[in-house]
Design an enzyme around this catalytic site. Structure first.
Site: not given
Ligand SMILES: [Zn+2]
Length: 210
Positions: A74, A93, A95, A120, A160
């Protein structure tokens, strides 16, 4: 800050995220912009809880490996975002549970998946555009994120997870934590009569900055 210190900060912040349940198994990746158009990225298949500074991948802007282990697949979309948005110096990144749950809902507004109900969220992130589903690691994710990199600090990848930028690594992590908390609140409030912030209230926060 020395490059070694940047590596140590990344390892420590990644472990902290892992230990607090923001990532499980080998999911998630983190990167930051180094000097000289180079980038530090977490290696492929690595748990955020068990990174080692010497294993972190150093890439050039074309994705060539300069040091360390093979990067996450990624990393392609990380590099695409850095190229497009010079204000983005670090990317997280994940999940993470609530943001990934949100990413699985149908009929999300592609321009913003979370309407503001706390100040916030507005001050840290502001809005959450949605990137359509593509297979993880697909060049289509990198293309879409590159095209929309200037639309916001954070993007929800459908079915995702989430991609969050920051001015530095600490900022990116803080933005990610605030965003995950906001998604959690959103689910807690589901079905209840939420008072969203008005446009005037949102603009007032944006005008004052942090
Ligand atoms: Zn991912």
């Amino acid at each position: 800050m020395s490059e070694q210190q940047q590596k140590i900060d990344l390892v420590n912040l990644a472990r902290s995220l892992f230990e607090r349940g923001y990532s499980v198994g080998g999911a998630g990746n983190i990167s930051l912009r180094l000097s000289g158009n180079r980038f530090l990225v977490t290696p492929t298949g690595s748990s955020l809880g068990r990174l080692k500074a010497e294993d972190l991948s150093v890439l050039d802007s074309d994705g060539n490996l300069l040091e360390g282990k093979k990067p996450s697949k990624e990393s392609v979309f990380h590099l695409a975002m850095y190229q497009r948005n010079p204000a983005c110096n670090a990317i997280v990144h994940l999940h993470s549970t609530y943001l990934t749950a949100l990413s699985c809902l149908d009929n999300l507004d592609p321009s913003n998946a979370i309407n503001a109900f706390t100040p916030y969220y507005v001050m840290r992130v502001g809005k959450l555009p949605v990137i359509p589903y593509y297979r993880p690691g697909s060049p289509e994710i990198a293309r879409e994120l590159s095209e929309r990199a200037l639309d916001g600090k954070a993007f929800l990848l459908a079915n995702h997870g989430v991609v969050v930028c920051g001015s530095d690594l600490f900022d990116a992590v803080d933005n990610t934590e605030e965003l995950e908390e906001t998604a959690k609140l959103m689910f807690l409030l589901k079905g209840q009569n939420v008072r969203y912030l008005t446009d005037d209230e949102v603009n007032d926060l944006k005008n004052r900055g942090k």
